[in-house]
Scaffold this motif. Sequence first.
Motif, short mmCIF file in Angstrom:
data_model
loop_
_atom_site.label_atom_id
_atom_site.label_comp_id
_atom_site.label_asym_id
_atom_site.label_seq_id
_atom_site.Cartn_x
_atom_site.Cartn_y
_atom_site.Cartn_z
N GLY A 69 0.84 -1.19 0.00
CA GLY A 69 0.00 0.00 0.00
C GLY A 69 0.87 1.23 0.00
N PHE A 70 0.26 2.38 0.18
CA PHE A 70 1.02 3.62 0.04
C PHE A 70 1.02 4.49 1.30
CE2 PHE A 70 0.24 2.29 -4.27
CZ PHE A 70 1.46 2.55 -4.89
N MET A 71 0.25 4.12 2.34
CA MET A 71 0.19 4.97 3.52
C MET A 71 1.54 5.05 4.22
SD MET A 71 -2.18 4.57 6.94
CE MET A 71 -3.69 4.79 5.99
N HIS A 72 2.19 3.90 4.41
CA HIS A 72 3.44 3.84 5.15
C HIS A 72 4.53 4.65 4.46
CE1 HIS A 72 6.81 1.13 6.96
NE2 HIS A 72 6.71 2.27 7.60
N VAL A 73 4.77 4.37 3.19
CA VAL A 73 5.82 5.08 2.46
C VAL A 73 5.47 6.56 2.31
CG1 VAL A 73 4.93 4.62 0.13
CG2 VAL A 73 7.39 4.93 0.49
N VAL A 161 1.79 11.80 14.89
CA VAL A 161 1.46 11.07 13.66
C VAL A 161 2.32 9.84 13.51
CG1 VAL A 161 1.54 11.17 11.14
CG2 VAL A 161 0.52 13.05 12.43
N ASN A 162 3.62 10.00 13.67
CA ASN A 162 4.53 8.88 13.47
C ASN A 162 4.42 7.85 14.60
OD1 ASN A 162 6.55 9.24 11.03
ND2 ASN A 162 6.14 11.27 11.85
N ALA A 163 4.16 8.32 15.82
CA ALA A 163 4.00 7.38 16.92
C ALA A 163 2.75 6.52 16.75
CB ALA A 163 3.95 8.13 18.25
N ALA A 164 1.75 7.05 16.04
CA ALA A 164 0.50 6.31 15.84
C ALA A 164 0.61 5.28 14.73
CB ALA A 164 -0.63 7.28 15.52
N LEU A 165 1.59 5.41 13.85
CA LEU A 165 1.69 4.50 12.71
C LEU A 165 1.76 3.03 13.10
CD1 LEU A 165 3.97 6.32 10.12
CD2 LEU A 165 1.54 5.79 9.91
N ALA A 173 7.88 -1.09 14.16
CA ALA A 173 8.38 -1.32 15.52
C ALA A 173 8.61 0.00 16.24
CB ALA A 173 9.69 -2.11 15.46
N TRP A 174 7.95 0.17 17.39
CA TRP A 174 8.16 1.37 18.18
C TRP A 174 9.60 1.46 18.65
CZ3 TRP A 174 10.11 0.87 23.01
CH2 TRP A 174 9.96 -0.36 23.66
#
Length: 206
Positions: A69-73, A161-165, A173-174
């Motif tokens: 998918g494209f959300m992560h990148v 935002v990034n902590a919620a990913l 991985a946190w």
Amino acid sequence: MLAHSPQTCVSSAPVTIGILAVTVGIHLLSWLWPPLRSELFERFALANWLVAEGEWWRMLTVTLLHAPGFMHVAFNMFALYNLGPQVEQRLGPLRFGLLWAACAVAGSAFSFLLGDPNAVAVGASGAVFGLLGVWFAAAVRQRHTPWGKHLMKQLGFWLLVNAALPLIVPNLAWEAHLGGFLAGYGLGCLWQTSEKDAAAPDPSGR
């Protein structure tokens, strides 16, 4: 030290442009040709048990791969697009490249040491959190100025935002986020301390 808030100025940031182009290019090719995705994940993802067996390059190459998918990148590259250019302009391409690599490896090391031995992770989030750490070091140093207070608010958004990913995207991985952030913060503090003659930033952003 950093003199303005994070901004988009990629035209004079060749390493940032290169990372963006290569990462997005790999993701698009993997999407168009699924067998390539499988091959790349097998060879370059952060598989902790393979790192333990000596495949240390995975601690860096993990940044080139992202979840399907494209959300992560999109999140990671958008963060790089906004947070990276001014840091690269200040450090220069070579030192910025080393900063990106060091934060990526630090994130992978935390994931390896603190995570599940059988875990597999992908993404550039450790390096991205390293950039957040650099900016956070600048904000802390200038926390009593209008610029520092404004930057703290901006960084709060990026951190949330990034902590919620990891909650919405699998195989994140946190531990990598924490390791990258700490490495970036530490390097940012060292960098600013070494700039003895740096002028205080203009709170107006000019």
